[in-house]
Design an enzyme around this catalytic site. Structure first.
Site, PDB file in Angstrom:
ATOM      1  N   HIS A 130     -51.001 -63.850 -51.318  1.00 37.46           N
ATOM      2  CA  HIS A 130     -49.814 -63.010 -51.259  1.00 37.46           C
ATOM      3  C   HIS A 130     -48.556 -63.860 -51.369  1.00 37.46           C
ATOM      4  O   HIS A 130     -48.604 -65.092 -51.281  1.00 37.46           O
ATOM      5  CB  HIS A 130     -49.769 -62.207 -49.952  1.00 37.46           C
ATOM      6  CG  HIS A 130     -50.653 -61.000 -49.964  1.00 37.46           C
ATOM      7  ND1 HIS A 130     -51.980 -61.054 -49.604  1.00 37.46           N
ATOM      8  CD2 HIS A 130     -50.400 -59.710 -50.307  1.00 37.46           C
ATOM      9  CE1 HIS A 130     -52.506 -59.843 -49.723  1.00 37.46           C
ATOM     10  NE2 HIS A 130     -51.573 -59.012 -50.141  1.00 37.46           N
ATOM     11  N   LYS A 134     -44.906 -62.605 -46.773  1.00 43.17           N
ATOM     12  CA  LYS A 134     -45.856 -61.779 -46.014  1.00 43.17           C
ATOM     13  C   LYS A 134     -46.063 -62.388 -44.639  1.00 43.17           C
ATOM     14  O   LYS A 134     -46.371 -63.573 -44.517  1.00 43.17           O
ATOM     15  CB  LYS A 134     -47.182 -61.654 -46.755  1.00 43.17           C
ATOM     16  CG  LYS A 134     -48.155 -60.729 -46.045  1.00 43.17           C
ATOM     17  CD  LYS A 134     -49.291 -60.304 -46.939  1.00 43.17           C
ATOM     18  CE  LYS A 134     -50.238 -59.359 -46.220  1.00 43.17           C
ATOM     19  NZ  LYS A 134     -49.564 -58.122 -45.762  1.00 43.17           N
TER      20      LYS A 134
END
Length: 233
Positions: A130, A134
């Site tokens: 990600h 995040k």
């Protein structure tokens, strides 16, 4: 449909674009500490932060405003939210990932786990990638994938590590700039490997799924999942 956006970061703004394009109205845009009147909305979509999610969700439930939540990192209180929703006869969906493609991927993952469960020569591992902003690791999506394997195999748990005991599933979490989300499940043996993978190209898929879920839940009562929204049995 009048929508409250609980959390107005990048996902909130992407959801707003999709919702407006589908003819809906945004009546509330809530940042972390804003005071709002949730009853102005027909439905709420929560993509906030872990510290705010539970309060956002319970505020909706107490006021009988259907709520869709995609915030991860607060699930220690999930059962409390479910109990409150049933008590108040309201409506609630939580999903670790609202992408329509990811929810199909969840079901493929479970079916593969069932098929591989008796083949002891294969080692299972997972990786999720990600963007660097995040907050949680592993991702909620990775945890959902791991739980799908655990339910359909002899594995006991998952662990955030490249190496773990044979009873657990190792998950590697990587953070790379501008990656919306990539999840991979591997089955490796000496003779071959099997890999299933989902790659998100943008946040648009997550936003679309959340709006579709909000459209679906309007007028309903109960606790639901994306399996209900997509009619996956």
């Amino acid at each position: 449909m009048k929508i409250a956006l609980l959390g107005y970061g990048r996902m909130g703004k992407e959801i707003e674009k999709i919702a407006l394009s589908r003819g809906h109205e945004i009546v509330i845009r809530k940042d972390v500490d804003d005071v709002i009147d949730i009853t102005l909305a027909d439905v709420a979509i929560d993509f906030s932060v872990p510290s705010s999610a539970y309060n956002n969700i319970t505020n909706c439930i107490n006021n009988k405003v259907p709520v869709i939540s995609g915030t991860t990192g607060w699930l220690d209180k999930y059962n409390d939210a479910v109990a409150l929703c049933k008590e108040k006869n309201s409506a609630f969906i939580y999903a670790s990932n609202y992408s329509l493609g990811v929810n199909i991927f969840f079901e493929l993952n479970k079916q593969l786990a069932k098929m591989m469960s008796s083949l002891e020569d294969y080692n299972i591992s997972m990786e999720e990638i990600h963007h660097t902003k995040k907050l949680d690791a592993p991702s909620g999506t990775a945890i959902t994938l791991a739980e799908g394997i655990i339910e359909n195999s002899s594995k006991n748990n998952w662990e955030l590590d490249e190496k773990t005991s044979e009873e657990n599933i190792p998950i590697v979490a990587k953070r790379i700039p501008d990656v919306p989300g990539t999840h991979t499940v591997w089955y490796d043996s000496e003779v071959d490997s099997i890999e299933i993978k989902h790659t998100a190209h943008s946040r648009k898929g997550f936003a679309l799924g959340a709006v579709v879920a909000a459209e679906w839940i309007l007028g309903k009562k109960g606790v639901f999942s994306m399996k209900d929204v997509l009619n996956i049995r």
